[in-house]
Design a protein around this motif. Structure first.
Motif, mmCIF file in Angstrom:
data_model
loop_
_atom_site.group_PDB
_atom_site.id
_atom_site.type_symbol
_atom_site.label_atom_id
_atom_site.label_comp_id
_atom_site.label_asym_id
_atom_site.label_seq_id
_atom_site.Cartn_x
_atom_site.Cartn_y
_atom_site.Cartn_z
ATOM 1 N N GLU A 1 18.055 22.714 60.753
ATOM 2 C CA GLU A 1 16.831 22.257 61.457
ATOM 3 C C GLU A 1 16.903 20.414 61.413
ATOM 4 O O GLU A 1 16.720 19.894 62.180
ATOM 5 C CB GLU A 1 15.624 22.482 60.596
ATOM 6 C CG GLU A 1 14.346 22.393 61.317
ATOM 7 C CD GLU A 1 14.222 23.613 62.441
ATOM 8 O OE1 GLU A 1 14.057 23.039 63.493
ATOM 9 O OE2 GLU A 1 14.647 24.702 62.229
ATOM 10 N N LYS B 1 7.174 27.986 62.467
ATOM 11 C CA LYS B 1 8.354 27.642 63.388
ATOM 12 C C LYS B 1 9.058 26.794 62.934
ATOM 13 O O LYS B 1 8.758 25.805 61.791
ATOM 14 C CB LYS B 1 7.572 27.369 64.667
ATOM 15 C CG LYS B 1 6.768 26.216 64.600
ATOM 16 C CD LYS B 1 5.922 25.863 66.094
ATOM 17 C CE LYS B 1 5.074 24.628 65.879
ATOM 18 N NZ LYS B 1 4.210 24.720 67.017
ATOM 19 N N GLY B 2 10.354 26.276 63.219
ATOM 20 C CA GLY B 2 11.106 25.186 62.846
ATOM 21 C C GLY B 2 11.305 25.088 61.401
ATOM 22 O O GLY B 2 11.595 26.198 61.095
ATOM 23 N N PRO B 3 11.085 24.203 60.717
ATOM 24 C CA PRO B 3 11.540 23.949 59.409
ATOM 25 C C PRO B 3 10.573 25.143 58.579
ATOM 26 O O PRO B 3 10.943 25.473 57.513
ATOM 27 C CB PRO B 3 11.083 22.629 58.749
ATOM 28 C CG PRO B 3 10.513 21.950 60.133
ATOM 29 C CD PRO B 3 10.539 22.945 61.210
ATOM 30 N N VAL C 1 15.825 32.655 60.148
ATOM 31 C CA VAL C 1 17.112 31.708 59.860
ATOM 32 C C VAL C 1 18.167 33.045 60.066
ATOM 33 O O VAL C 1 19.131 32.694 60.583
ATOM 34 C CB VAL C 1 17.046 31.187 58.473
ATOM 35 C CG1 VAL C 1 18.395 30.498 58.156
ATOM 36 C CG2 VAL C 1 15.739 30.211 58.256
ATOM 37 N N ARG D 1 10.070 28.217 59.755
ATOM 38 C CA ARG D 1 10.439 29.602 59.941
ATOM 39 C C ARG D 1 10.985 30.601 58.922
ATOM 40 O O ARG D 1 11.142 29.986 57.646
ATOM 41 C CB ARG D 1 11.680 29.694 60.848
ATOM 42 C CG ARG D 1 13.000 29.485 60.580
ATOM 43 C CD ARG D 1 14.155 29.231 61.551
ATOM 44 N NE ARG D 1 14.037 28.030 62.338
ATOM 45 C CZ ARG D 1 14.230 28.078 63.542
ATOM 46 N NH1 ARG D 1 14.340 29.155 64.390
ATOM 47 N NH2 ARG D 1 14.258 27.144 64.345
ATOM 48 N N ASP E 1 11.279 28.883 68.471
ATOM 49 C CA ASP E 1 11.337 28.367 67.404
ATOM 50 C C ASP E 1 10.945 28.898 66.078
ATOM 51 O O ASP E 1 10.946 28.365 65.126
ATOM 52 C CB ASP E 1 10.797 27.047 67.519
ATOM 53 C CG ASP E 1 9.482 27.118 67.990
ATOM 54 O OD1 ASP E 1 8.878 28.279 67.822
ATOM 55 O OD2 ASP E 1 8.742 26.197 68.159
ATOM 56 N N ASP E 2 10.500 30.363 66.294
ATOM 57 C CA ASP E 2 10.063 30.963 64.865
ATOM 58 C C ASP E 2 10.960 32.072 64.636
ATOM 59 O O ASP E 2 10.805 33.043 63.637
ATOM 60 C CB ASP E 2 8.738 31.447 65.089
ATOM 61 C CG ASP E 2 8.837 32.790 66.135
ATOM 62 O OD1 ASP E 2 9.586 32.792 67.012
ATOM 63 O OD2 ASP E 2 7.792 33.470 66.132
ATOM 64 N N TRP E 3 12.148 31.972 65.203
ATOM 65 C CA TRP E 3 13.283 33.051 65.109
ATOM 66 C C TRP E 3 13.800 33.029 63.505
ATOM 67 O O TRP E 3 13.899 31.881 63.177
ATOM 68 C CB TRP E 3 14.311 33.014 66.101
ATOM 69 C CG TRP E 3 15.217 33.974 66.257
ATOM 70 C CD1 TRP E 3 16.381 34.279 65.735
ATOM 71 C CD2 TRP E 3 15.212 35.345 67.054
ATOM 72 N NE1 TRP E 3 16.748 35.608 66.061
ATOM 73 C CE2 TRP E 3 16.204 35.993 66.980
ATOM 74 C CE3 TRP E 3 13.856 35.608 67.793
ATOM 75 C CZ2 TRP E 3 16.146 37.346 67.572
ATOM 76 C CZ3 TRP E 3 13.957 36.944 68.653
ATOM 77 C CH2 TRP E 3 15.046 37.755 68.239
#
Lengths: 598, 598
Positions: free
Chosen positions: A381, B128-130, A231, B132, A227-229
């Motif tokens: 997201e 992470k997530g939003p 964008v 990232r 989840d830190d990949w």
């Protein structure tokens, strides 16, 4: 029934649909569809990837398929929703041999669009979740072999004393994803790749390359990115992921291996493929041969008078080394699509004098706008937060028939024109030739119809607009001189490095060289919809030509596309191959005719 | 309030709790707890891993911590549930510097157990997530560096021109998981490992080894195993996963590197650690030093008279090569825990004559029973289906205070005794010495108290029961002869290979050798609860000694445990290290005293 809830309306439609199918009366079935209707099937009814347009086409398909398919157990999967008078519903169903997932759009009480997809073959389900293997066999077993011993045995025998059922030529993202699915399905498969390591096809590109599509769109099957990949993942990071993925998925991957010649042995009903593995010629005899070399063929290099006299370095964009090799030189880039823009920007960032020569108009889609306007609803997201993960997004995407897809896209690009009016205005002022596709349907339709003609703007357009990247538009290179190029308008540009960002030829050229011109012509043109727009001649096909489905050459398949397509369609190609591996009957409905070769 | 719903009762308790905390009146707070109560905190209130038992302990902790912690925003996270008169509730909360997640058990309207854990530091959240990163910086940037160039720069400078903030000694699963979390938190870290590749510590074990814990219990942070991962993963597959994980997580991992000597420089407030990297001595100067060498120390090899006269091969279980090296030989295995059983079974499976010498009683827990009775509720396919993924399971596990944990386990093993009565009966008939722990609390309590004394039965017990593995129990090896061993009962066993499955010494021996005996003694005994049961001397500690929390040696930490513990507690260790890296105030409450050395 207009006061019934969306779920009630969808449920009763599905019930009526199942009754009609069971009755075998195709007229009863078509009566449940609007006049203007579409049924797209991904191998669950037709053992093909095919869209039936209108009542007659649906009736014809059913008369041919129904007796074998025996569809049943249609059931709403989750609450249906309604928007703009259209009910959206997800449902599950079964056929004689498979389980499926479907999507329905109702206008009033009649179906406007229907999607049916195969998810798994009965009795051949993947060993996942509750079905996962134990790994350690408990109890005592004389002379048991360890996982490592069995894995090594397989690597030593497969391709030598044992033949693979499937041979995949091309170990890029497409070949890897298909191989991962076949591995899960227990179909013996080898992937051959000319580069040494999985991911090298990304690593070998120019150093600033990042994915132009966002992470939510790019997941591989079975193992989503953390989840830190980023964008937009940098190409070397993608390369490492593919290498790791290939190892973890236990894919039989032959690196540094080139396919030399392939021949279909009619008598044996198998292929004979000579590959050279690290210097040694090996003949493989797979039953099924998959080309996963990408949907385009050899680099296009136009033959320009004087090319042989050029004193500098000239190469195709696919061979471009990046800015470090161009320090202090004058570079001319012929072309104006993604690669041309990326290469020009990287050169400018390294203080290198660069000119882009634009031959024809190009569609520019600013990345942020593309994310928000075109992809955001399905791949973002927010989408994930709304319960639309990439599995669901892929099916929503697949549920829109190609025939009407452009009408879904045109409003998006009308909005983009407004939103980015300033940039577009300044680009035109700089002389850049802009377009949004023949019918204004923008990037993705251009990609499907011709696979070219656009740039996803991640920054270079500003450099073109403000003149940092010099632009010569309405122009081509008329002749090449030792230290310069002469353009059609007579301008002579000093040039030490000439980059041909001129795209690729037809994928069939691979087939012609590796198999034979006859087979290449029997298979015919790859990609494109037959939309009768620029570079996509008719007649209308309704689906992408030859992709992920049976071709007119027995036991030959073509796999590819972007990460999203390779992920989604590898599911259906792997199920087609598994069914044949298990000897199931797979009557293909409406094998597409070939209207164009090469 | 007895007619109020569980959620209402939990909500009002949390409101009262927050008021009491805000008032600063510790008596108001303790009034909300049962007399017999526990508050376990994982670094959110105490900057320590500590359990307060009873009103007084809670009051003392609050008087010391409250002024800094400033707890607030307590809110129910999801619907609370009730079973056997106990309300279970999950809640979120904040402190001055962090966000937290908690768990509450109410009896009536008073708290029986409370768990408070830190999830993230405000202003230092993971990307992470939003949050990232974008990966590709859009726009034009002169002389931008690619991801690969930046990564290579880091690898070239960290440990040389740049010093890591954290040095982790030991690159097994524990070191890797902690390093992955520190990477996400942006704390410069190096992991040194004597083996060449991540995963080698697994690969180097005997070939039939598989994880004894099931997949749902074994996930690493951030990247769960694919859904077809075996229940019990073979060791080489685990090795490959760890290697891939290390690469993908971008961990600065120095393989083939041994730590030679470590010294804490009081004046500089930093460590000086000499490591040998592939032959070259390098001095690293990290601020924080983490030992992730496992919770045990050097192999225990008893000094048995005549050992030097032995003509055959003798080795510790950790060096056992597996059956292939023992063909046609007579093997004696001294010991009766996990390794002893695994080794004996593998030998029998390869037709090798093997005898197990059992010195003391052993707890046998059949794997299937363990899965269903002990782990199933938290770590299983069913648990996942019920919404209990490993994140939630870890917290449920953490919510049970060690003081009363045995009372949760005893009924499980009473059930196991019934369920597996037949096997236990036959084992005793074969002379095997069985136990279930001093208080019948079984495997996991034995693991926490002493880290030994059990076998998770995956098949070998049947071989012991039926005599396939020969057993000499109530026995030890009295002397070793050139071609045999003499047992305490006088029996002489022919012996070509002698395996010491005799466990490991105290982890402190690493500290004594690598740092100094003084520092080893200052830190004191590692692991164990002080339960005053066999091999776990009192006084009662309330938590595992020295694990994942500040030790009595400044800036020295110990990390380890099984996959579940390494996964869960690496979160709290990484947050403690991050807080210090960012210079936050981290007053440690109730630093544990040292009652035992080595």
């Amino acid at each position: 029934m207009s006061d019934a809830s969306p779920s009630q309306r969808a449920t009763s439609w599905l019930a009526a649909f199942e009754n009609a199918l069971t009755s075998g009366q195709t007229s009863q079935v078509t009566a449940l569809f609007e006049a203007d209707c579409f049924w797209r099937d991904l191998v669950s009814f037709t053992w093909n990837i095919a869209t039936q347009e209108g009542h007659q086409a649906i009736a014809d398909m059913l008369s041919s398929c129904l007796k074998d398919v025996k569809p049943s157990h249609f059931a709403l999967k989750e609450e249906a929703t309604e928007a703009d008078g259209v009910v959206d519903a997800w449902f599950t169903f079964e056929t004689a041999v498979a389980r499926g997932l479907g999507h329905l759009r109702l206008k009033g009480d009649k179906a406007w669009t229907l999607l049916t997809t195969m998810t798994e073959l009965k009795g051949f389900e993947e060993h996942k979740g509750p079905r996962r293997i134990k790994g350690a066999e408990h109890g005592a077993h004389k002379h048991r072999k360890s996982w490592l011993e069995l894995r090594q045995e397989e690597q030593d025998t497969l391709g030598y004393s044992e033949q693979p059922y499937v041979l995949i030529i091309g170990g890029g993202q497409g070949g890897i994803m298909l191989a991962a699915r076949l591995r899960r399905l227990g179909v013996p498969t080898i992937v051959v790749e000319k580069n040494a390591r999985p991911g090298d096809s990304w690593r070998n590109r120019y150093k600033t390359l990042c994915l132009h599509d966002p992470v939510w769109y790019d997941h591989l099957p079975y193992l989503p990115f953390p989840d830190d990949w980023p964008v937009f993942a940098p190409k070397d990071k993608v390369g490492d992921w593919l290498e790791m993925y290939t190892k973890i998925m236990e894919i039989n991957y032959w690196g540094s291996t080139t396919a030399q010649k392939a021949h279909f042995n009619e008598a044996q009903g198998e292929w004979e493929v000579v590959v050279n593995r690290a210097g040694q010629d090996i003949t493989l005899k797979p039953k099924q041969l998959v080309f996963a070399l990408g949907v385009s063929g050899y680099p296009n290099i136009p033959h320009i008078p004087g090319a042989e006299s050029f004193a500098g370095d000239q190469h195709h964009s696919s061979k471009h080394p990046g800015p470090d090799a161009c320090k202090g030189k004058k570079v001319v880039v012929l072309g104006s699509n993604n690669s041309a823009h990326d290469i020009c920007a990287a050169l400018w960032e390294n203080d290198i004098d660069v000119t882009m020569v634009q031959r024809s108009s190009t569609h520019i889609a600013p990345s942020d706008s593309l994310m928000e306007l075109a992809l955001g609803g399905l791949y973002s997201e927010e989408a994930v937060k709304n319960g639309i993960d990439h599995h669901k997004a892929d099916l929503v995407f697949a549920s829109v028939p190609y025939k009407i897809m452009h009408s879904f896209h045109i409003p998006v690009y009308d909005e983009m024109k407004k939103r980015d009016a300033d940039l577009y205005g300044r680009l035109e002022k700089a002389g850049f030739m802009l377009d949004f596709g023949d019918d204004g349907s923008g990037l993705f339709m251009k990609y499907l119809r011709r696979g070219s003609g656009y740039y996803i703007d991640v920054g270079a357009s500003e450099l073109v607009a403000n003149g940092s990247i010099k632009l010569k538009s309405h122009n081509n290179i008329e002749r090449i001189n030792p230290k310069s190029v002469t353009l059609t308008d007579g301008t002579e540009l000093p040039c030490d490095v000439l980059v041909y960002a001129t795209g690729y030829g037809s994928m069939n050229h691979w087939l012609a060289d590796l198999v034979s011109p006859e087979v290449a012509d029997r298979v015919g043109k790859v990609w494109g919809l037959g939309s009768s727009t620029t570079k996509d001649p008719g007649p209308w096909e309704g689906e992408l030509r030859n992709m992920w489905k049976p071709t007119n050459q027995q036991q030959l398949w073509i796999h590819g596309g972007n990460l999203h397509q390779s992920r989604h369609y590898s599911q259906f190609l792997s199920l087609q191959l598994k069914a044949r591996y298990e000897g199931l009957s797979t009557p293909v409905y409406a094998q597409a005719k070939v209207h164009h070769v090469r």
